[in-house]
Design an enzyme around this catalytic site. Structure first.
Site, PDB file in Angstrom:
ATOM      1  N   ASP A  51      22.676  69.825 106.967  1.00  0.00           N
ATOM      2  CA  ASP A  51      23.751  70.257 106.029  1.00  0.00           C
ATOM      3  C   ASP A  51      25.181  69.821 106.130  1.00  0.00           C
ATOM      4  O   ASP A  51      25.703  70.441 106.873  1.00  0.00           O
ATOM      5  CB  ASP A  51      23.679  71.690 105.751  1.00  0.00           C
ATOM      6  CG  ASP A  51      22.407  72.302 105.353  1.00  0.00           C
ATOM      7  OD1 ASP A  51      21.679  71.628 104.805  1.00  0.00           O
ATOM      8  OD2 ASP A  51      22.212  73.437 105.771  1.00  0.00           O
ATOM      9  N   ASP A  53      12.066  73.228 104.631  1.00  0.00           N
ATOM     10  CA  ASP A  53      13.431  73.405 105.261  1.00  0.00           C
ATOM     11  C   ASP A  53      13.226  74.707 106.202  1.00  0.00           C
ATOM     12  O   ASP A  53      12.146  75.275 106.346  1.00  0.00           O
ATOM     13  CB  ASP A  53      14.241  73.670 103.979  1.00  0.00           C
ATOM     14  CG  ASP A  53      15.764  73.582 104.348  1.00  0.00           C
ATOM     15  OD1 ASP A  53      16.192  73.389 105.392  1.00  0.00           O
ATOM     16  OD2 ASP A  53      16.432  73.758 103.558  1.00  0.00           O
TER      17      ASP A  53
END
Length: 662
Positions: A331, A255
C-alpha cells in the site's frame, strides 16, 4: 538492523529497515571481481545487522560484516559461491525453483481500485478503455464485491449475474480478478466458515480453542495453511461448482495474508498461536502467506482439465513465493518519493528471485496530480507486474478522466507495453530457465563498472533495454550514464550514443528515456488490439540494434500462453543472429522435433515476420535477398538516416530463414 517479519504496515515509511509485507532472507555481496550470496532459510522473525568495518589491528582490510538473529525455528544456511552474478542467480534458483512462465495475459495492463461499485461500473470502465483505445487485460474487484466480506460470495444487488459480466469481458479477451483474503468471517450461517469449522481447519490459540481475531468482516478465524487438509480444502473452494459465479476467466488476489489481524500485536497473529503439527506461529510466521498463496494457485490449476497456468497475486511472500504467482510492493502513497522508491523496491525483489513484481501505479493512498500519475504510468509499464490501483477514499483516476495531454501520454505508455509483450514474454522464458532477474540493477549487466554499483534509478529490462525514468516533479532534464564500450540507441528516435558517455537529456512530459543496447534484437508486435489475447496470431516486427562491429543477437519465444504443454516441447524458440548484413533465424538448442513441437508449429505456421528494422548500419541498402527453405526472393529495402526497414519479408516464425541485405 533490518527486520524480516511480514506485517501489514499502514502507510509505510520509505528508507526504513523495519518490517514490511514480505521477506526473503537472502543477501548478495558484489565487487568488480566476484559475486556471492547467503540464504538464511528461517521463517521466524529475523534481524540482520549490517556493519561496515574499517581495517585495523585485528583486520587486514575494510569490509562489511553481517549478523543474523532469528527468534526461533529451524536454521538452514546456504552459501552461494558464485563466482559471478549469473552463477549466484542460477545457484539460488536451484534451491528455491525459478519463476515459472506466467499466463501471458498477466503481463498486460491490470485496472484496479478498491472498489468498482457494481457490474455496470465494471463494464463501464471496460468500455471507457475501449473508447479511448487503451489496451488492457484484467479488471479487478476488491472486498466490496462480496456479500459482507464473505469471500467466495457476491453482493447480489451489485453483481446479480457475475457470470454474464465475465462473459461480456471475455468477448474482448479480458479477465476478472477477485480478492480472497485468508480471514474467514465467523458466521455459522456462512457455508465456507461452517464447513471449515466442522472439519477443524482453523489455526488454534494456545489454549486449544480456535484462534479468533478481527479483520475486514469483523470476527474472523484463519485457515491453518500448515494443515494439508486445510490447504487441500481451500483449493477445492475454487472449483467452478463450489465458487458460485466464477468462470475460467476469473483469477485471484490474496491480500492480507501476512496474516493481518487488526486487533493482534503489530496487526498480526499472536506468536503463541498453534499450527498443525504443534508449530508455534512465531516459528513459521514469514512462510504463512506463501502457503496460502500456494493453496490458491493449486486450486486454480485443479479447476480445469487439463490444468492451465494460474494467476494469483499475493501481498505476503517468502523465498519460494515466485513459484505461485505475482506479488506487489503493498500500500504505497501517491507521492514522488514513493514513485522513486518503487524502482529499488522492484529491483531488490528481482535480485531476490521474486521476479513477477510491481508497485501500484499512481499510489494506493492519496490523489496523484496529473503529472505524477502520467510519470508513474511511464515507469510502471516496465514493472513485470503492471497494475494501477487506488484506495476507496481516493478520487477516480481512470486515464481518460485526466483529459489531455495526459490521456495521450498514458495511452502511449500502455501501448508501448503491449508492443513489447513478445520481448517481455521471451524474457520470462529466460528467467524461468536461468533465475536471472527480469528487471536488473545496472551492476548485474555491467559487473565491473564500479560507478554503477549504487545506481538505483536507471535499470535494465533484460540485457537489451535500459530505462532512465523521470521521477521528480517538473523535471527539466535527466542524467543518463551509458555504460560499457558499446553503442546505445534511443528506442524512439534511434539516435545513437557511443559509450562510455554521461549525458544530460532535456525532457518534457511526453518524453521517456529508453535505450536499446547495441548488439540486441528486440521482437515486438505492432498491431493495436484491445487485449493481449487478441494479439496471439498477429505478425511480429524485429528491431535489430547493431553493435559497433555490425552484429546483434536475440531470441523469440512463443507458446500458447496458458497451458503447460511447453514443458513437453510445445513451443517455438528461435535464435536470431545478425552478422555480415544478414539476419538469420535458427531453432534454439532447446527445440526438438517432438510431436508436440511439430503440432504447435503447425498451428502457428501462418504467423510471420511483417517487418525488420535494422538500426545503426554504416551504409544504406536498396534490396534484400530472402531465403526460406527452398524458396529465394528479393524484397525492397528503404533506408533513412538512422535505420533500414524491410517491409513484409514474409518469413515465418516456425521456419529457418535468412535475410541478406544487398
Amino acid at each position: 538492523p533490518y527486520r524480516l517479519y511480514n506485517l501489514d504496515v499502514f502507510e509505510y515509511e520509505l528508507d526504513n529497515p523495519m518490517a514490511l509485507y514480505g521477506s526473503v532472507p537472502l543477501m548478495l555481496a558484489h565487487s568488480a571481481d566476484a559475486t556471492a550470496g547467503v540464504l538464511w532459510l528461517n521463517a521466524a522473525e529475523t534481524w540482520v545487522d549490517v556493519e561496515h568495518v574499517r581495517s585495523g589491528l585485528f583486520r587486514r582490510s575494510a569490509g562489511v560484516d553481517t549478523h543474523w538473529i532469528s527468534e526461533a525455528g529451524v536454521l538452514d544456511v546456504f552459501v552461494l559461491p558464485g563466482p559471478h552474478a549469473r552463477d549466484v542467480f542460477a545457484q539460488y534458483a536451484e534451491l528455491v525453483t525459478p519463476t515459472p512462465l506466467p499466463r501471458e495475459f498477466a503481463l498486460g495492463y491490470h485496472q484496479c481500485r478498491w472498489n468498482y461499485l457494481d457490474a455496470a461500473d465494471v463494464l463501464g470502465v471496460s468500455a471507457g478503455l475501449h473508447t479511448h483505445e487503451i489496451p488492457y487485460d484484467v479488471i479487478w474487484l476488491d472486498i466490496e464485491h462480496t456479500d459482507g466480506k464473505r469471500y467466495f460470495t457476491w453482493d447480489a444487488a451489485k453483481f446479480p449475474d457475475p457470470i454474464a459480466m465475465q462473459h461480456t469481458l471475455a468477448q474482448d479477451g479480458h479477465r476478472l480478478v477477485t480478492v480472497v483474503d485468508p480471514h474467514v468471517k465467523h458466521d455459522p450461517a456462512y457455508a465456507v466458515w461452517s464447513d471449515a469449522n466442522a472439519r477443524g481447519l482453523f489455526v488454534k490459540a494456545r489454549d486449544g480453542t480456535d484462534f479468533q481475531g478481527w479483520c475486514w468482516p469483523g470476527d474472523s478465524n484463519w485457515l491453518d495453511c500448515f494443515n494439508p487438509n486445510a490447504t487441500a480444502w481451500l483449493g477445492e473452494q475454487y472449483a467452478l461448482d463450489r465458487y458460485n459465479g466464477s468462470t475460467t476467466s476469473l483469477f485471484v488476489w490474496n491480500d492480507m495474508n501476512e496474516p493481518s489481524v487488526f486487533n493482534g500485536p503489530e496487526i498480526t497473529m499472536d506468536k503463541d498461536a498453534v499450527h498443525h503439527g504443534g508449530w508455534e506461529h512465531r516459528q513459521v510466521h514469514n512462510v504463512n502467506g506463501m502457503l496460502y498463496h500456494k493453496a490458491t494457485s493449486d486450486g486454480l490449476r485443479a479447476r480445469e482439465t487439463p490444468a492451465l497456468r494460474p494467476f494469483v497475486l499475493s501481498r505476503a511472500y517468502f523465498a519460494g513465493s515466485q513459484r505461485y504467482g505475482a506479488i506487489w510492493t503493498g500500500d504505497n502513497t501517491a507521492t514522488w518519493e514513493h514513485l522513486r522508491a518503487s524502482v529499488p523496491m522492484v529491483l531488490s525483489n528481482n535480485v531476490a528471485g521474486i521476479h513477477f513484481v510491481g508497485a501500484d501505479v499512481g499510489g494506493f493512498f492519496g490523489n496523484p496530480d496529473s503529472q505524477l500519475l502520467t510519470r508513474w504510468y511511464q515507469l510502471g509499464i516496465w514493472y513485470p507486474f503492471f497494475r494501477a490501483h487506488a484506495h476507496i477514499d481516493t478520487k477516480r483516476r481512470e486515464p481518460w478522466l485526466l483529459g489531455e495531454p495526459y490521456l495521450t501520454h498514458i495511452r502511449t505508455a500502455i501501448r508501448q507495453r503491449y508492443r513489447l509483450l513478445p520481448y517481455l514474454y521471451t524474457l520470462f522464458r529466460e528467467t524461468s530457465l536461468t533465475g536471472l532477474p527480469l528487471l536488473r540493477p545496472m551492476w548485474v549487466e555491467f559487473p565491473r563498472e564500479t560507478s554503477l554499483f549504487a545506481e538505483d534509478s536507471a535499470f535494465m529490462v533484460g540485457s537489451a533495454i535500459m530505462v532512465a525514468p523521470v521521477t521528480t516533479a517538473e523535471a527539466q532534464s535527466v542524467r543518463v550514464v551509458f555504460p560499457s564500450h558499446e553503442v546505445w540507441y534511443d528506442m524512439h528516435s534511434h539516435a545513437a550514443y557511443s559509450a562510455p558517455l554521461t549525458r544530460q537529456f532535456a525532457v518534457q512530459l511526453a518524453d521517456t528515456l529508453v535505450f536499446a543496447r547495441g548488439g540486441s534484437i528486440v521482437p515486438t508486435r505492432e498491431r493495436r488490439r484491445r487485449s493481449s489475447a487478441l494479439m496471439q496470431r498477429d505478425p511480429f516486427t524485429l528491431y535489430v540494434y547493431a553493435s559497433r562491429t555490425g552484429s546483434a543477437s536475440g531470441q523469440l519465444y512463443v507458446d500458447d500462453g496458458e497451458s503447460y504443454d511447453y514443458e513437453n516441447g510445445s513451443f517455438i524458440e528461435r535464435d536470431l543472429i545478425f552478422a555480415n548484413a544478414t539476419l538469420e533465424s535458427r531453432p534454439s538448442v532447446r527445440t526438438d522435433a517432438s510431436g508436440e513441437q511439430s503440432a504447435f508449429a503447425a498451428a502457428m505456421a501462418a504467423v510471420r515476420i511483417e517487418r525488420v528494422v535494422v538500426v545503426g548500419l554504416l551504409r544504406t541498402f536498396t534490396t534484400a535477398t530472402v531465403v526460406e527453405g527452398d524458396h529465394e526472393r528479393s524484397v525492397d529495402v528503404s533506408c533513412g538516416d538512422t535505420e533500414c526497414t524491410i517491409r513484409d519479408p514474409a518469413v515465418h516464425i516456425t521456419n529457418d530463414w535468412a535475410i541478406r541485405l544487398a
